[in-house]
Scaffold this active site. Structure first.
Site, PDB file in Angstrom:
ATOM      1  CG  HIS A 155     -29.148 -17.841  -7.572  1.00  0.00           C
ATOM      2  ND1 HIS A 155     -29.156 -17.903  -6.194  1.00  0.00           N
ATOM      3  CD2 HIS A 155     -27.930 -17.370  -7.921  1.00  0.00           C
ATOM      4  CE1 HIS A 155     -27.985 -17.498  -5.736  1.00  0.00           C
ATOM      5  NE2 HIS A 155     -27.221 -17.164  -6.751  1.00  0.00           N
TER       6      HIS A 155
ATOM      7  CG  MET B 102     -34.010 -12.267  -2.496  1.00  0.00           C
ATOM      8  SD  MET B 102     -34.937 -13.637  -3.179  1.00  0.00           S
ATOM      9  CE  MET B 102     -36.543 -13.224  -2.520  1.00  0.00           C
TER      10      MET B 102
ATOM     11  CD  GLU C 100     -38.263 -17.793  -5.797  1.00  0.00           C
ATOM     12  OE1 GLU C 100     -38.586 -17.345  -6.907  1.00  0.00           O
ATOM     13  OE2 GLU C 100     -38.391 -18.984  -5.478  1.00  0.00           O
TER      14      GLU C 100
ATOM     15  CE  LYS D  94     -27.173  -8.412  -4.061  1.00  0.00           C
ATOM     16  NZ  LYS D  94     -25.723  -8.580  -4.075  1.00  0.00           N
TER      17      LYS D  94
END
Ligand code: AMP
Length: 276
Positions: free
Chosen positions: A34, A181, A32, A146
């Site tokens: 990406h 993630m 999710e 991230k």
């Protein structure tokens, strides 16, 4: 959706794409995080190119290049649903033909934090991103917070070498327990996955103390380390409170401050960050 393996074919198809063209570079095994980039890029542009390439030059000796998770069939199914025009899925020799020996490097920023722990990593990242920018000539390219240092370095490359490319950095998508993630999360055993939630707990502790008025960056680093030490499976690589423009460690955590960390959980090295 066209799946393209050859650089020359990508360049040819690119000429027919309605502009502006958005680019989302990935190493695949999509999640999710990406897909949040893909969706924003879809909204902002008339055409959308996604690359899936596990880039060998950004992995050091002994790192996980060979074992990095790959699932192209699943990735293509996911991207088909997102209205992608071209998925670029090159081989390593397509990006780095025999004799390839030229690299892009952002001198100062590449040596700090992740660059200090992973020498050569950002040279590989910068070089592949430059290759992709040259082939796709995007108006906008999308990256995740991230990998904060990566996004900062790529913004610097765009400012210096690709003034026509706007680099867009989007927020980190997290699991319910705060864990960022990452394709590498698939390496974690159930116990390690539980332990890995400590990264976000440490970052959250820093934010909480800062909001309560703690301005000393060294105190914030110390408090984060204390949270991480309580988790027996965690081995700290670094804990940082840095100026996001220079990546130099701060004495006083003034806004904006990039609070970041790298921690090994078992054999898996994980990174995460927040901006204060
Ligand atoms: P990777 O496939 O790990 O190279 O990541 C491709 C892009 O997705 C990079 O710009 C990453 O920063 C971004 N990305 C990875 N994980 C996340 C996440 N949890 N949230 C937002 N973006 C992410």
């Amino acid at each position: 959706m066209r799946v393209v393996e050859k650089a020359a074919e990508l360049e040819r198809l690119r000429l027919e794409l309605p502009v502006p063209v958005g680019l989302v570079p990935t190493m695949g095994c999509l999640h999710e995080g990406h897909l949040s980039l893909v969706r924003q890029a879809r909204d902002d542009n008339n055409s959308l190119v996604i690359s899936i390439f596990v880039n060998p030059t950004q992995f050091g000796p002994g790192e996980d290049y060979a074992s990095y998770p790959r699932d192209e069939a699943r990735d293509l199914t996911l991207l088909e649903k997102e209205g992608v025009d071209i998925v670029f899925l090159p081989s390593a020799t397509e990006i780095y033909p025999p004799g390839f020996d030229s690299y892009v490097e952002v001198a100062g920023l590449s040596r700090r934090l992740e660059g200090a722990s992973r020498p050569g990593h950002f040279r590989g990242v910068a070089t592949v991103v430059a290759r992709l920018f040259d082939l796709v000539r995007p108006g906008k390219a999308y990256f995740g917070q991230k990998d904060a240092q990566q996004a900062i370095i790529i913004s610097s490359i765009a400012a210096d070498l690709y003034p026509g490319v706007e680099v867009i950095t989007l927020p980190t998508v997290r699991e319910a327990d705060g864990m960022a993630m990452s394709s590498r999360n698939s390496y974690l055993s159930p116990d390690e996955r539980r332990a890995a939630a400590v990264l976000y707990r440490a970052l959250s502790r820093a934010r909480e103390l800062w909001q309560e008025g703690e301005g000393s960056a060294s105190n914030l680093r110390w408090e984060m380390t204390a949270v991480l030490r309580k988790e027996p499976l965690a081995v700290v690589d670094y804990v940082s409170v840095a100026d996001p423009a220079t990546l130099e460690e701060m004495e006083t955590a003034s806004s904006p401050a990039l609070v970041s960390l790298a921690v090994k959980i078992g054999a898996t090295r994980l990174i995460d960050n927040i901006l204060l």
